[in-house]
Design a protein around this motif. Structure first.
Motif, PDB file in Angstrom:
ATOM      1  N   LEU A  56       0.851  -1.187   0.000  1.00  0.00           N
ATOM      2  CA  LEU A  56       0.000   0.000   0.000  1.00  0.00           C
ATOM      3  C   LEU A  56       0.889   1.239   0.000  1.00  0.00           C
ATOM      4  CD1 LEU A  56      -2.735   1.506   0.392  1.00  0.00           C
ATOM      5  CD2 LEU A  56      -2.433   1.149   2.868  1.00  0.00           C
ATOM      6  N   VAL A  57       0.684   2.115  -0.980  1.00  0.00           N
ATOM      7  CA  VAL A  57       1.444   3.362  -1.076  1.00  0.00           C
ATOM      8  C   VAL A  57       0.576   4.501  -0.557  1.00  0.00           C
ATOM      9  CG1 VAL A  57       2.615   4.981  -2.613  1.00  0.00           C
ATOM     10  CG2 VAL A  57       2.782   2.512  -3.037  1.00  0.00           C
ATOM     11  N   LEU A  58       1.041   5.197   0.462  1.00  0.00           N
ATOM     12  CA  LEU A  58       0.325   6.341   1.031  1.00  0.00           C
ATOM     13  C   LEU A  58       1.111   7.604   0.700  1.00  0.00           C
ATOM     14  CD1 LEU A  58      -0.601   4.860   4.543  1.00  0.00           C
ATOM     15  CD2 LEU A  58      -2.004   4.920   2.461  1.00  0.00           C
ATOM     16  N   ALA A  59       0.483   8.507  -0.021  1.00  0.00           N
ATOM     17  CA  ALA A  59       1.168   9.716  -0.499  1.00  0.00           C
ATOM     18  C   ALA A  59       0.843  10.901   0.394  1.00  0.00           C
ATOM     19  CB  ALA A  59       0.759  10.018  -1.935  1.00  0.00           C
ATOM     20  N   THR A  60       1.872  11.683   0.719  1.00  0.00           N
ATOM     21  CA  THR A  60       1.657  12.889   1.524  1.00  0.00           C
ATOM     22  C   THR A  60       2.079  14.163   0.807  1.00  0.00           C
ATOM     23  OG1 THR A  60       3.838  12.823   2.596  1.00  0.00           O
ATOM     24  CG2 THR A  60       2.059  11.547   3.630  1.00  0.00           C
ATOM     25  N   GLN A  85      -0.448   8.571  -9.589  1.00  0.00           N
ATOM     26  CA  GLN A  85       0.376   8.964 -10.728  1.00  0.00           C
ATOM     27  C   GLN A  85       1.841   8.593 -10.517  1.00  0.00           C
ATOM     28  OE1 GLN A  85      -0.808  13.112 -10.621  1.00  0.00           O
ATOM     29  NE2 GLN A  85      -1.884  12.941 -12.582  1.00  0.00           N
ATOM     30  N   LEU A  86       2.316   8.732  -9.287  1.00  0.00           N
ATOM     31  CA  LEU A  86       3.687   8.346  -8.990  1.00  0.00           C
ATOM     32  C   LEU A  86       3.903   6.859  -9.253  1.00  0.00           C
ATOM     33  CD1 LEU A  86       4.506  10.258  -5.677  1.00  0.00           C
ATOM     34  CD2 LEU A  86       5.530  10.640  -7.914  1.00  0.00           C
ATOM     35  N   VAL A  87       2.974   6.050  -8.785  1.00  0.00           N
ATOM     36  CA  VAL A  87       3.075   4.593  -8.969  1.00  0.00           C
ATOM     37  C   VAL A  87       3.067   4.244 -10.450  1.00  0.00           C
ATOM     38  CG1 VAL A  87       1.831   2.418  -8.627  1.00  0.00           C
ATOM     39  CG2 VAL A  87       2.146   3.997  -6.709  1.00  0.00           C
ATOM     40  N   VAL A 138       5.388   5.064   2.298  1.00  0.00           N
ATOM     41  CA  VAL A 138       4.880   6.423   2.471  1.00  0.00           C
ATOM     42  C   VAL A 138       5.771   7.374   1.675  1.00  0.00           C
ATOM     43  CG1 VAL A 138       4.398   8.290   4.092  1.00  0.00           C
ATOM     44  CG2 VAL A 138       3.991   5.909   4.776  1.00  0.00           C
ATOM     45  N   THR A 139       5.190   8.088   0.702  1.00  0.00           N
ATOM     46  CA  THR A 139       5.952   9.098  -0.030  1.00  0.00           C
ATOM     47  C   THR A 139       5.873  10.416   0.743  1.00  0.00           C
ATOM     48  OG1 THR A 139       4.067   9.709  -1.440  1.00  0.00           O
ATOM     49  CG2 THR A 139       5.523   7.956  -2.225  1.00  0.00           C
ATOM     50  N   GLY A 178      13.426  10.666  -7.677  1.00  0.00           N
ATOM     51  CA  GLY A 178      12.225  10.072  -7.091  1.00  0.00           C
ATOM     52  C   GLY A 178      11.852   8.707  -7.633  1.00  0.00           C
ATOM     53  N   PRO A 179      11.808   8.513  -8.961  1.00  0.00           N
ATOM     54  CA  PRO A 179      11.400   7.199  -9.486  1.00  0.00           C
ATOM     55  C   PRO A 179      12.277   6.053  -8.994  1.00  0.00           C
ATOM     56  CG  PRO A 179      11.277   8.844 -11.220  1.00  0.00           C
ATOM     57  CD  PRO A 179      11.928   9.510 -10.053  1.00  0.00           C
TER      58      PRO A 179
END
Length: 380
Positions: A56-60, A85-87, A138-139, A178-179
């Motif tokens: 699970l990716v949680l973006a902040t 979008q990041l994923v 977590v980003t 980042g990627p």
């Protein structure tokens, strides 16, 4: 028609039939081989995808989700790109894990706050308790990444991996980091060897532990380090993950969140030459429940400031001595008589992390100096 003319015709039909059978057989073999090869490729079919770990990716927000008008300029806006979008922008992530993404906030980490911390902690704990995920990424922006990492490490229960990731360059920059950082963060979160290691930060091919990691450079991608211990591991797309030691298996001390934010008010007071009592008196007047001294050297400060801190301790305000120096431990009862003053020393914790732990301890009703000192003492 004579018998001699019939025999060649039958032989020709037989040869045609044999060729057809051979063609059909080769086609079937080719189909079976291709199907088997396709099934062997991870993530290429439902069966393989089912076996992938769930992350699970949680973006902040933060620089990792930042956009600039020009790829050649350093000016940008944080938190402009969503977690989804990041994923989707990183090739190969779907080979590592079954991914889902949720947006918790869209802020620069200089604006990180208790509300976002509580939302992250509750969502991660819920995902683990309900078996929704095998790991969480977590980003996050880099400015306060170390504090969020440490906060989550102190409140999350369980041994499933949580990885905090950010970048020093925005997503639209030339050679954005980042990627690659996100790819490696998912690698770590999806790896079963990451269990039991607490919350980790992954940037620039390194895995850092929550207690020691800190930002050490304003702009370089080589900014996150752990001065008193070094990284706990390394990760790259070619060599994979290399942890420096086995997971300790020690049970981490964790603290309960209060029913509602914010956490108790704790101020950091920065020591300097010609220091007086004004910053300490100001913190007390604004209702601080705790004061962390970013002291000189081994957590020391001027006599005026020490006297003011002693008065604060007598009023029941928690006083923690840390240091403005980047590395080293603050030692109890050496330069300052902590037993006499009723102070606590942060040991290896930076002022910003000492503040977080002090907030959690006060929120959990831990106020006795001996109990406070025990909580600050490193157990790894």
């Amino acid at each position: 028609m004579s018998k001699d003319s019939v025999r060649p015709a039958r032989r020709r039909q037989s040869r045609i039939s044999m060729r057809a059978i051979a063609v059909i057989t080769l086609a079937l073999c080719s189909f079976v081989i291709n199907a088997a090869a396709h099934a062997a490729e991870p993530g290429k079919d439902a069966g393989a995808a089912t076996n992938l770990p769930r992350v699970l990716v949680l973006a902040t927000g933060g620089t990792i989700a930042g956009q600039a008008e020009s790829r050649a300029t350093g000016a940008y806006k944080s938190g402009q790109i969503t977690g989804e979008q990041l994923v989707q922008s990183v090739p190969g992530l779907d080979k590592l894990a079954k991914l889902s993404a949720e947006q918790i906030s869209s802020i620069g980490s200089q604006d990180m706050n208790d509300k976002v911390w509580f939302a992250l902690a509750h969502r991660i704990q819920q995902a683990f308790d309900n078996n929704e995920a095998d790991g969480v990424v977590v980003t996050h922006g880099t400015d306060t990444l170390e504090e969020t990492t440490f906060f989550l490490d102190n409140v999350l229960k369980g041994d499933k991996p949580v990885v905090i990731v950010g970048s020093m360059r925005p997503a639209t920059a030339v050679s954005a980091d980042g990627p690659g950082n996100l790819y490696e963060a998912v690698q770590v979160a999806a790896d079963p060897r990451s269990r039991g290691r607490g919350v980790m930060a992954v940037l620039n091919d390194k895995i850092e532990g929550a207690r020691l990691v800190t930002k050490t450079n304003t702009t370089s991608i080589e900014t996150f380090n752990s001065p008193n211990g070094g990284p706990i591991g390394y990760v790259d797309t070619a060599g994979g993950i290399r942890f420096m030691a086995q997971a300790s298996g020690l049970k981490r001390a964790t603290y309960d969140l209060p029913a509602n934010e914010p956490l108790p008010r704790v101020e950091i007071v920065y020591s300097h030459a010609n220091m007086d009592a004004v910053p300490i008196e100001d913190a007390i007047s604004h209702g601080a429940k705790g004061i962390v001294l970013a002291g000189v050297g081994d957590g020391n400060t001027s006599k005026q400031a020490l006297d003011a801190l002693e008065q604060a301790a007598k009023k029941g305000i928690i006083v923690v001595r840390s240091t403005r120096v980047r590395s080293g431990f603050v030692t109890r009862n050496v330069e300052v008589d902590d037993d006499r003053y009723g102070f606590v020393v942060s040991e290896d914790l930076s002022p910003q992390k000492a503040r977080v732990l002090t907030q959690l301890l006060i929120a959990n009703g831990v106020t006795a100096p001996a109990k406070l000192q025990q909580a600050f003492t490193a157990t790894w």
